[in-house]
Design a protein around this motif. Structure first.
Motif, short mmCIF file in Angstrom:
data_model
loop_
_atom_site.label_atom_id
_atom_site.label_comp_id
_atom_site.label_asym_id
_atom_site.label_seq_id
_atom_site.Cartn_x
_atom_site.Cartn_y
_atom_site.Cartn_z
N ALA A 98 0.95 -1.17 0.11
CA ALA A 98 0.17 -0.16 0.13
C ALA A 98 0.87 1.49 0.01
N PHE A 99 1.93 1.17 1.08
CA PHE A 99 2.70 2.55 0.91
C PHE A 99 3.56 2.39 -0.44
N ASP A 100 4.21 1.24 -0.77
CA ASP A 100 5.01 1.34 -2.08
C ASP A 100 4.14 1.83 -3.23
N GLU A 101 3.09 1.60 -3.26
CA GLU A 101 2.41 1.92 -4.47
C GLU A 101 1.84 3.41 -4.57
N ALA A 102 1.46 3.88 -2.96
CA ALA A 102 1.28 5.12 -3.02
C ALA A 102 2.45 6.12 -3.24
N ILE A 103 3.74 5.54 -2.93
CA ILE A 103 4.90 6.13 -3.22
C ILE A 103 5.28 6.34 -4.66
N SER A 104 5.17 5.22 -5.30
CA SER A 104 5.39 5.23 -6.76
C SER A 104 4.27 6.07 -7.59
N GLU A 105 3.06 5.76 -7.17
CA GLU A 105 1.94 6.81 -7.91
C GLU A 105 2.31 8.08 -7.77
N ASN A 106 2.74 8.52 -6.72
CA ASN A 106 2.81 9.94 -6.45
C ASN A 106 4.04 10.77 -6.80
N GLY A 107 5.10 9.85 -7.18
CA GLY A 107 6.55 10.25 -7.53
C GLY A 107 7.09 10.83 -6.04
N TYR A 108 6.88 10.22 -5.11
CA TYR A 108 7.23 10.77 -3.75
C TYR A 108 8.84 9.97 -3.61
N SER A 109 9.55 10.89 -3.06
CA SER A 109 11.00 10.61 -3.11
C SER A 109 11.62 9.62 -1.88
N SER A 123 -14.75 -0.16 14.28
CA SER A 123 -14.34 -0.02 13.18
C SER A 123 -13.63 1.05 12.51
N VAL A 124 -13.59 1.22 11.45
CA VAL A 124 -12.68 2.14 10.66
C VAL A 124 -13.43 2.53 9.38
N ASN A 125 -13.21 3.81 8.98
CA ASN A 125 -13.76 4.49 7.64
C ASN A 125 -13.05 4.50 6.63
N TYR A 126 -11.74 3.85 6.62
CA TYR A 126 -10.85 3.68 5.56
C TYR A 126 -10.22 2.22 5.53
N THR A 127 -9.56 1.91 4.17
CA THR A 127 -8.83 0.71 4.18
C THR A 127 -7.29 1.14 4.38
N VAL A 128 -6.47 -0.02 4.30
CA VAL A 128 -5.01 0.28 4.51
C VAL A 128 -4.58 1.14 3.29
N GLU A 129 -5.12 0.93 2.14
CA GLU A 129 -4.63 1.38 0.94
C GLU A 129 -4.91 2.95 1.11
N GLN A 130 -6.23 3.17 1.59
CA GLN A 130 -6.53 4.78 1.63
C GLN A 130 -5.74 5.25 2.46
N TYR A 131 -5.52 4.54 3.73
CA TYR A 131 -4.59 5.19 4.88
C TYR A 131 -3.12 5.55 4.07
N ALA A 132 -2.56 4.63 3.72
CA ALA A 132 -1.48 4.91 2.96
C ALA A 132 -1.20 6.08 2.07
N ALA A 133 -2.26 6.07 1.19
CA ALA A 133 -2.50 7.12 0.05
C ALA A 133 -2.56 8.63 0.55
N ASP A 134 -3.27 8.43 1.59
CA ASP A 134 -3.52 9.84 2.42
C ASP A 134 -2.18 10.44 2.89
N VAL A 135 -1.61 9.46 3.70
CA VAL A 135 -0.43 9.79 4.32
C VAL A 135 0.57 10.36 3.31
N VAL A 136 0.72 9.72 2.32
CA VAL A 136 1.84 10.18 1.41
C VAL A 136 1.59 11.27 0.82
N HIS A 137 0.26 11.36 0.23
CA HIS A 137 0.03 12.72 -0.43
C HIS A 137 -0.16 13.95 0.48
N ARG A 138 -0.29 13.71 1.86
CA ARG A 138 -0.32 15.03 2.44
C ARG A 138 1.13 15.62 2.89
#
Ligand code: PLP
Length: 661
Positions: A96-107, A320-335
């Motif tokens: 989830a984090f690796d994908e968010a990093i590569s999709e966003n071009g995070y360094s 419960s939670v209102n997010y998935t692991v993927e959403q968590y990773a994507a939001d963290v990386v993006h922000r």
């Protein structure tokens, strides 16, 4: 004679007919797809299936495992761990984090860290350590014993990060400094201002420059149960002023280049993604400011908090939670990326210490049901007739009978039924008072009780699931109590301590309709040792659908319930209430040709072991008991054979399981 109204032995609540019932109905009833995806399902023959790799084509039959364990003399309660699920979770978080990093071009890169407080049991931690090498994870510790365990776990793995949180004394810090000198990748996190001075002094004394991290006390509070982990009055971490002082101090002692990581942790089970986003925004701005002041921070550690959807509702509610692991990773990386880019500052590596989200799914608990208490749904006609035949039967008994008789009327409306039950309740209260004052005999009191329960059952049968508000608690009042061979305090502490919901369901008989509704009572002598909140489709419910314990022919076979997603915190927090010790633990893996195999067994505590935990000397206890038995045999109060029974009981019990077998 009085009429017999609504006295069938039928189910507590109206359900469809038994012939219609299928395993798919059970899967829907227990909401397995909601909380269990992709690891749990129901087989076509009515048992719970485990999919350790997340692929339903590779299934382990849980009931088959329990039978296999019984054949190995491992009786429930038993914790069953699936290391393959652990692997799947670690892989999922990394991807989830690796994908968010590569999709966003995070360094920066992602680094996961397992906080061993979540479950410190050696076998599990060793599995984590093996997987951590594969998926580039590290270990986090928060106390001296955990530090020793962590140093042992990372031995020979000098690159594996060992993050040291928690309050530290000079001994703790010196160990960390020397481990760093040995070449270990150990990172002390400064929780209090004075720890930094100790680190820099001991580092100078030993001639080493360890990596240093600072824990920030964010103003963003967590949410729910652990809200106070952060916030301006939080217990942990440095305030903004203390962090500025820390940077000044490090610059003065020429160790600012060691300031490697900025850390925060706003609490566990963060159920709302907005709270995660707020915390990330605050820590990212802090990072930008500190880097602007010349701090060469390379990594941003967001702590733990990624939640688990225990009740499967996918909502921002406590279990419960209102997010998935993927959403968590994507939001963290993006922000983090957005804030760093706006400030023109390099993207830091991102570290998380997600413990719960990593291990919760990999363990479950199975226990057997010892028996059940039912509240009778028809009066004992003979007892009632005898009570009524007495000279001037007490008025509350007559009132209860009148209420019960009114149920004969088939045209009753909902409000009439509510009124009838209110009358029955009032009369029952009066009968309890009369009995306590000595004005009602035991026969009339028993007959009153029988009428009360029978009235309640009849009202529920008439209304089905749609109880009006003033009768909302009636189903729970009439539900059965199933006695569970388990200790809530040892194995499900969060169910008691913080009312956390865990998914609970039978692991077999799922091709039959569960016609009873029950709460669970454990075998501790504590009224809190019970579970009476279960995940339902529209929020928590008070009763769990279960199967009758006896078959129609009266035979009673073992009945097993599973509690799922118990891998996080429950084993670590459990206590010895009533001296019920650790249950057996087994690791179950995939063997050849689709079979399962036992990879490790940790025997549960014996009676002798739990007695020793509380400083009893079992040989001395044995001697005392035998002396007493011998005395009784000499005096003739016990026969020699009876004395032997007692001695054997003692010897076998001391070596045996602390639970009922
Ligand atoms: N990191 C720290 C500092 C913690 O205190 C905790 C638990 O409270 C964790 C990580 C693990 O949190 P979680 O299990 O919610 O991921």
């Amino acid at each position: 004679m009085y009429p017999q109204v609504g006295t069938t032995d039928g189910p507590l609540l109206a359900m469809s007919s038994m012939d219609d019932w299928s395993p798919a109905d059970s899967a829907e009833l227990y909401r397995v797809e909601h909380w269990g995806q992709p690891y749990f399902g129901v087989s076509s023959h009515g048992t719970v299936e485990v999919y350790p790799t997340g692929d339903p084509a590779v299934a382990i039959d849980l009931h088959d495992v329990v039978e296999g364990l019984l054949a190995r003399d491992l009786h429930p309660p038993v914790v069953i761990r699936f290391p393959d699920i652990l692997k799947h979770r670690m892989q999922m978080i990394r991807s989830a984090f690796d994908e968010a990093i590569s999709e966003n071009g995070y360094s920066g890169r992602y680094q996961g860290v397992y906080p061993i407080k979540v479950n410190q049991q050696r076998h599990l931690c060793e599995d984590v350590r093996t997987l951590a090498s594969e998926f580039d994870f590290g270990i986090e510790v928060g106390s001296k014993p955990e530090l020793i365990a962590g140093l042992g776990l990372t031995a020979g793995l000098s690159d594996m990060p060992l993050v040291c949180n928690g309050f530290k004394d000079a001994e703790f810090i010196e160990t960390v400094v020397l481990a760093s000198k040995m070449g270990r990748n150990v990172i002390p996190v400064v929780e209090q201002a004075k720890e930094l001075r100790m680190i820099t002094e001991l580092a100078a004394a030993h001639g080493v420059r360890p990596k240093i991290a600072m824990r920030a006390r964010l103003t963003t509070s967590g949410i729910g149960r652990w809200a106070s982990s952060a916030g301006i009055r939080g217990k942990f971490g440095l305030t903004i002023s203390e962090m500025l002082d820390a940077v000044d101090h490090l610059r003065r002692v020429e160790m600012l280049d060691g300031l490697y990581m900025l850390h925060c942790h706003i609490g566990s089970q963060i159920f709302d993604i907005h709270t995660v986003k707020d915390a990330v925004r605050e820590i990212a701005h802090l990072y930008v400011q500190l880097v602007g002041l010349g701090a060469p921070i390379k990594a941003l550690n967001l702590g733990g908090g990624m939640g688990v959807d225990y009740d499967g509702s996918q909502t921002a509610t406590a279990s419960s939670v209102n997010y998935t692991v993927e959403q968590y990773a994507a939001d963290v990386v993006h922000r983090i990326q957005t804030i760093c880019d706006e400030a023109g500052i390099a993207h830091p590596d991102i570290v998380t210490e997600s413990g719960r989200a990593l291990v919760a799914h990999s363990s479950l608990l199975v226990f057997d049901v010892l028996g059940a208490r039912r509240y009778p749904d028809k009066p004992d006609h003979d007892r009632l007739a005898r009570a009524l035949a007495e000279e001037s039967p007490p008025q509350p008994l007559l009132d209860l009978l009148a209420a019960y008789k009114r149920l004969e009327d088939e045209a009753l409306e909902v409000h009439d039924l509510a009124e009838i039950f209110a009358d029955a309740e009032h009369a029952f209260e009066e009968s309890k008072s009369l009995f306590s004052l000595g004005h009602m005999d035991i026969l009339a009191r028993a007959a009153a009780e029988g009428l009360y329960w029978a009235t309640g059952h009849a009202v529920v049968r008439r209304l089905g699931d749609d109880l009006p508000e003033d009768l909302a608690g009636l189903s729970a009042l009439l539900g059965d109590v199933y006695f569970a061979n388990v200790s809530v305090f040892q194995s499900l502490l969060d169910s008691w301590g913080i009312e956390q919901l865990f998914p609970i369901m039978p692991i077999h008989h799922l091709d039959e309709e569960p016609t009873r509704r029950a709460t669970l009572a454990d075998i501790t002598c504590d009224s809190d040792g019970r579970i009476d909140r279960f995940a339902g489709a529209d929020g928590p419910v008070g009763l769990l659908p279960l199967h009758p314990l006896s078959a129609p022919d009266g035979t009673h076979e073992p009945y097993y319930l599973g509690v799922f997603l118990t891998g996080a915190y429950q084993e670590a927090l459990g206590d010895l209430h009533n001296l019920l010790g650790d249950p057996h633990v087994v690791h179950v893996g995939l063997g050849s040709e689709g079979r399962w195999q036992v990879d490790a067994v940790v025997d549960g505590d014996t009676v002798g072991e739990v007695l020793e935990y509380v400083q009893y000397d079992t040989p001395a206890l044995r001697k005392t008991l035998l002396r007493d038995v011998e005395g009784a045999v000499e005096q003739g109060t016990l026969s020699g054979a009876e004395g032997t029974v007692l001695r054997r009981f003692f010897d076998q019990a001391v070596e045996g399981y602390s639970y009922l077998e």
